[in-house]
Design a protein around this motif. Structure first.
Motif, PDB file in Angstrom:
ATOM      1  N   GLY A 162       0.811  -1.211   0.000  1.00 38.76           N
ATOM      2  CA  GLY A 162       0.000   0.000   0.000  1.00 38.76           C
ATOM      3  C   GLY A 162       0.844   1.259   0.000  1.00 38.76           C
ATOM      4  N   ARG A 163       1.937   1.230   0.755  1.00 40.18           N
ATOM      5  CA  ARG A 163       2.812   2.415   0.813  1.00 40.18           C
ATOM      6  C   ARG A 163       3.443   2.673  -0.535  1.00 40.18           C
ATOM      7  NH1 ARG A 163       3.937   6.817   0.845  1.00 40.18           N
ATOM      8  NH2 ARG A 163       5.273   7.965   2.260  1.00 40.18           N
ATOM      9  N   PHE A 164       3.862   1.618  -1.229  1.00 42.13           N
ATOM     10  CA  PHE A 164       4.420   1.765  -2.568  1.00 42.13           C
ATOM     11  C   PHE A 164       3.369   2.359  -3.508  1.00 42.13           C
ATOM     12  CE2 PHE A 164       5.695   0.670  -6.809  1.00 42.13           C
ATOM     13  CZ  PHE A 164       7.077   0.715  -6.800  1.00 42.13           C
ATOM     14  N   VAL A 165       2.166   1.826  -3.441  1.00 48.30           N
ATOM     15  CA  VAL A 165       1.094   2.269  -4.331  1.00 48.30           C
ATOM     16  C   VAL A 165       0.673   3.709  -4.043  1.00 48.30           C
ATOM     17  CG1 VAL A 165      -1.309   1.831  -5.036  1.00 48.30           C
ATOM     18  CG2 VAL A 165       0.316  -0.058  -4.898  1.00 48.30           C
ATOM     19  N   MET A 166       0.912   4.202  -2.829  1.00 48.14           N
ATOM     20  CA  MET A 166       0.623   5.614  -2.554  1.00 48.14           C
ATOM     21  C   MET A 166       1.361   6.516  -3.549  1.00 48.14           C
ATOM     22  SD  MET A 166       0.473   6.136   1.582  1.00 48.14           S
ATOM     23  CE  MET A 166       0.457   7.928   1.459  1.00 48.14           C
ATOM     24  N   GLY A 167       2.547   6.123  -3.953  1.00 50.29           N
ATOM     25  CA  GLY A 167       3.281   6.902  -4.947  1.00 50.29           C
ATOM     26  C   GLY A 167       2.590   6.889  -6.295  1.00 50.29           C
ATOM     27  N   LEU A 168       2.089   5.728  -6.695  1.00 45.93           N
ATOM     28  CA  LEU A 168       1.368   5.628  -7.966  1.00 45.93           C
ATOM     29  C   LEU A 168       0.055   6.412  -7.908  1.00 45.93           C
ATOM     30  CD1 LEU A 168       1.993   1.834  -8.617  1.00 45.93           C
ATOM     31  CD2 LEU A 168       3.115   3.770  -9.761  1.00 45.93           C
ATOM     32  N   TYR A 169      -0.588   6.383  -6.752  1.00 43.95           N
ATOM     33  CA  TYR A 169      -1.823   7.141  -6.540  1.00 43.95           C
ATOM     34  C   TYR A 169      -1.548   8.633  -6.711  1.00 43.95           C
ATOM     35  CZ  TYR A 169      -6.076   8.510  -3.863  1.00 43.95           C
ATOM     36  OH  TYR A 169      -7.267   9.040  -3.435  1.00 43.95           O
ATOM     37  N   HIS A 170      -0.449   9.080  -6.140  1.00 43.96           N
ATOM     38  CA  HIS A 170      -0.056  10.487  -6.273  1.00 43.96           C
ATOM     39  C   HIS A 170       0.266  10.817  -7.731  1.00 43.96           C
ATOM     40  CE1 HIS A 170       2.764  13.937  -6.027  1.00 43.96           C
ATOM     41  NE2 HIS A 170       1.825  14.376  -5.195  1.00 43.96           N
ATOM     42  N   ASP A 171       0.986   9.926  -8.410  1.00 43.87           N
ATOM     43  CA  ASP A 171       1.246  10.124  -9.844  1.00 43.87           C
ATOM     44  C   ASP A 171      -0.076  10.300 -10.589  1.00 43.87           C
ATOM     45  OD1 ASP A 171       3.998   9.779  -9.594  1.00 43.87           O
ATOM     46  OD2 ASP A 171       4.043   7.818 -10.544  1.00 43.87           O
ATOM     47  N   ASP A 172      -1.007   9.393 -10.301  1.00 48.34           N
ATOM     48  CA  ASP A 172      -2.298   9.400 -10.971  1.00 48.34           C
ATOM     49  C   ASP A 172      -3.026  10.726 -10.746  1.00 48.34           C
ATOM     50  OD1 ASP A 172      -4.266   7.454 -12.402  1.00 48.34           O
ATOM     51  OD2 ASP A 172      -5.481   8.355 -10.800  1.00 48.34           O
ATOM     52  N   ASP A 173      -2.875  11.284  -9.556  1.00 46.15           N
ATOM     53  CA  ASP A 173      -3.491  12.578  -9.250  1.00 46.15           C
ATOM     54  C   ASP A 173      -3.004  13.689 -10.184  1.00 46.15           C
ATOM     55  OD1 ASP A 173      -5.129  11.797  -7.137  1.00 46.15           O
ATOM     56  OD2 ASP A 173      -3.672  12.352  -5.593  1.00 46.15           O
ATOM     57  N   HIS A 174      -1.813  13.538 -10.737  1.00 45.84           N
ATOM     58  CA  HIS A 174      -1.226  14.596 -11.567  1.00 45.84           C
ATOM     59  C   HIS A 174      -1.290  14.322 -13.067  1.00 45.84           C
ATOM     60  CE1 HIS A 174       0.369  17.231  -8.418  1.00 45.84           C
ATOM     61  NE2 HIS A 174       0.619  16.136  -7.724  1.00 45.84           N
ATOM     62  N   LEU A 175      -1.851  13.191 -13.488  1.00 48.74           N
ATOM     63  CA  LEU A 175      -1.888  12.882 -14.925  1.00 48.74           C
ATOM     64  C   LEU A 175      -2.687  13.915 -15.716  1.00 48.74           C
ATOM     65  CD1 LEU A 175      -2.265   8.985 -14.937  1.00 48.74           C
ATOM     66  CD2 LEU A 175      -0.187  10.358 -15.292  1.00 48.74           C
ATOM     67  N   ALA A 176      -3.847  14.301 -15.215  1.00 47.91           N
ATOM     68  CA  ALA A 176      -4.654  15.301 -15.922  1.00 47.91           C
ATOM     69  C   ALA A 176      -3.920  16.642 -15.981  1.00 47.91           C
ATOM     70  CB  ALA A 176      -6.015  15.457 -15.254  1.00 47.91           C
ATOM     71  N   GLN A 177      -3.190  16.967 -14.926  1.00 43.21           N
ATOM     72  CA  GLN A 177      -2.428  18.218 -14.901  1.00 43.21           C
ATOM     73  C   GLN A 177      -1.346  18.199 -15.985  1.00 43.21           C
ATOM     74  OE1 GLN A 177      -0.206  18.876 -11.286  1.00 43.21           O
ATOM     75  NE2 GLN A 177      -0.126  21.096 -11.599  1.00 43.21           N
ATOM     76  N   ILE A 178      -0.642  17.080 -16.104  1.00 39.48           N
ATOM     77  CA  ILE A 178       0.384  16.952 -17.144  1.00 39.48           C
ATOM     78  C   ILE A 178      -0.248  17.114 -18.522  1.00 39.48           C
ATOM     79  CG2 ILE A 178       2.018  15.367 -18.250  1.00 39.48           C
ATOM     80  CD1 ILE A 178       2.478  14.148 -15.425  1.00 39.48           C
ATOM     81  N   ALA A 179      -1.354  16.419 -18.744  1.00 36.47           N
ATOM     82  CA  ALA A 179      -2.039  16.490 -20.041  1.00 36.47           C
ATOM     83  C   ALA A 179      -2.484  17.925 -20.343  1.00 36.47           C
ATOM     84  CB  ALA A 179      -3.227  15.539 -20.059  1.00 36.47           C
ATOM     85  N   GLU A 180      -2.996  18.623 -19.335  1.00 38.80           N
ATOM     86  CA  GLU A 180      -3.482  19.998 -19.541  1.00 38.80           C
ATOM     87  C   GLU A 180      -2.333  20.960 -19.815  1.00 38.80           C
ATOM     88  OE1 GLU A 180      -5.949  23.343 -19.946  1.00 38.80           O
ATOM     89  OE2 GLU A 180      -6.220  21.207 -20.299  1.00 38.80           O
ATOM     90  N   ILE A 181      -1.227  20.809 -19.110  1.00 39.81           N
ATOM     91  CA  ILE A 181      -0.068  21.675 -19.387  1.00 39.81           C
ATOM     92  C   ILE A 181       0.421  21.441 -20.811  1.00 39.81           C
ATOM     93  CG2 ILE A 181       2.337  22.190 -18.792  1.00 39.81           C
ATOM     94  CD1 ILE A 181       1.572  21.378 -15.864  1.00 39.81           C
ATOM     95  N   ALA A 182       0.530  20.174 -21.206  1.00 37.62           N
ATOM     96  CA  ALA A 182       0.976  19.851 -22.566  1.00 37.62           C
ATOM     97  C   ALA A 182       0.010  20.439 -23.594  1.00 37.62           C
ATOM     98  CB  ALA A 182       1.098  18.338 -22.730  1.00 37.62           C
ATOM     99  N   ARG A 183      -1.289  20.309 -23.341  1.00 38.90           N
ATOM    100  CA  ARG A 183      -2.292  20.839 -24.265  1.00 38.90           C
ATOM    101  C   ARG A 183      -2.153  22.364 -24.404  1.00 38.90           C
ATOM    102  NH1 ARG A 183      -6.505  23.691 -24.617  1.00 38.90           N
ATOM    103  NH2 ARG A 183      -6.670  24.113 -22.389  1.00 38.90           N
ATOM    104  N   GLN A 184      -2.083  23.053 -23.262  1.00 44.65           N
ATOM    105  CA  GLN A 184      -1.958  24.517 -23.305  1.00 44.65           C
ATOM    106  C   GLN A 184      -0.681  24.956 -24.004  1.00 44.65           C
ATOM    107  OE1 GLN A 184      -2.581  26.748 -19.667  1.00 44.65           O
ATOM    108  NE2 GLN A 184      -4.154  25.312 -18.955  1.00 44.65           N
ATOM    109  N   ALA A 185       0.414  24.276 -23.713  1.00 45.82           N
ATOM    110  CA  ALA A 185       1.707  24.643 -24.330  1.00 45.82           C
ATOM    111  C   ALA A 185       1.670  24.431 -25.837  1.00 45.82           C
ATOM    112  CB  ALA A 185       2.831  23.818 -23.698  1.00 45.82           C
ATOM    113  N   GLN A 186       1.099  23.318 -26.269  1.00 49.29           N
ATOM    114  CA  GLN A 186       1.020  23.047 -27.705  1.00 49.29           C
ATOM    115  C   GLN A 186       0.069  24.011 -28.410  1.00 49.29           C
ATOM    116  OE1 GLN A 186       0.158  18.863 -27.516  1.00 49.29           O
ATOM    117  NE2 GLN A 186       2.299  18.318 -27.177  1.00 49.29           N
TER     118      GLN A 186
END
Length: 191
Positions: A162-186
């Motif tokens: 579970g502790r390991f997966v907390m990192g993946l959960y946090h990554d998942d929380d930022h996927l939409a943010q990454i996609a939106e930054i990439a979209r705006q920049a492009q």
């Protein structure tokens, strides 16, 4: 990839979501997450890495510099943040798997201001993949899954998985943010 939506909606706990996952599953999930992040930035160039996006929701109560607390994050900033968080989760999980439960953090975050190229972002993601997978190699053949920890915001104690997966959960929380930054920049580059 794991579907964290039921954890976010509080239908199930993170501990329940990860029940039965093995080290091999954690390796596969790590590779899936890094591959997803690399795919999200595949069309980005150096300008996208330092592009200042519009983010009216920007709020970082943990910002080291109070002047940056309401600042929208660049793509480079998000990449160093997510990799640092997931590496921290992975290294703490390795300690727990070895039967060690300690207080405190195990975190280093590359200064985001130094990440200005898409090559640096890709290299940081690949380095993070290598570090996370290496942390799983530190787990004993029979990990101490009886060693658990409790976090205020979670309802059930977590073991090393579970502790390991907390990192993946946090990554998942930022996927939409990454996609939106990439979209705006492009969009800005095309516009």
């Amino acid at each position: 990839m794991l579907d964290f939506s039921r954890v976010r909606s509080r239908e199930i706990t993170l501990a329940r979501l990860v029940e039965g996952l093995s080290k091999e599953d954690l390796r596969a999930l790590t590779n899936e997450m890094i591959d997803c992040q690399l795919e999200l930035i595949a069309g980005c160039d150096d300008a996208a890495v330092v592009f200042n996006p519009s983010d009216p929701q920007a709020k970082d109560p943990y910002a080291a510099n109070p002047a940056e607390a309401d600042m929208a994050w660049t793509l480079g900033h998000v990449i160093v943040h997510i990799t640092a968080s997931s590496e921290e989760a992975a290294f703490i999980a390795a300690e727990m798997a070895r039967g060690v439960l300690r207080e405190g953090r195990s975190r280093y975050e590359t200064p985001w201001q130094t990440v200005t190229t898409i090559v640096q972002c890709r290299e940081r993601l690949e380095e993070s993949r290598r570090l996370r997978l290496a942390s799983l190699a530190m787990w004993p053949d029979e990990p101490h899954l009886d060693v658990t920890t409790v976090y205020r915001w979670l309802r059930d104690p977590l073991n090393a998985v579970g502790r390991f997966v907390m990192g993946l959960y946090h990554d998942d929380d930022h996927l939409a943010q990454i996609a939106e930054i990439a979209r705006q920049a492009q969009q800005a580059e095309a516009g």
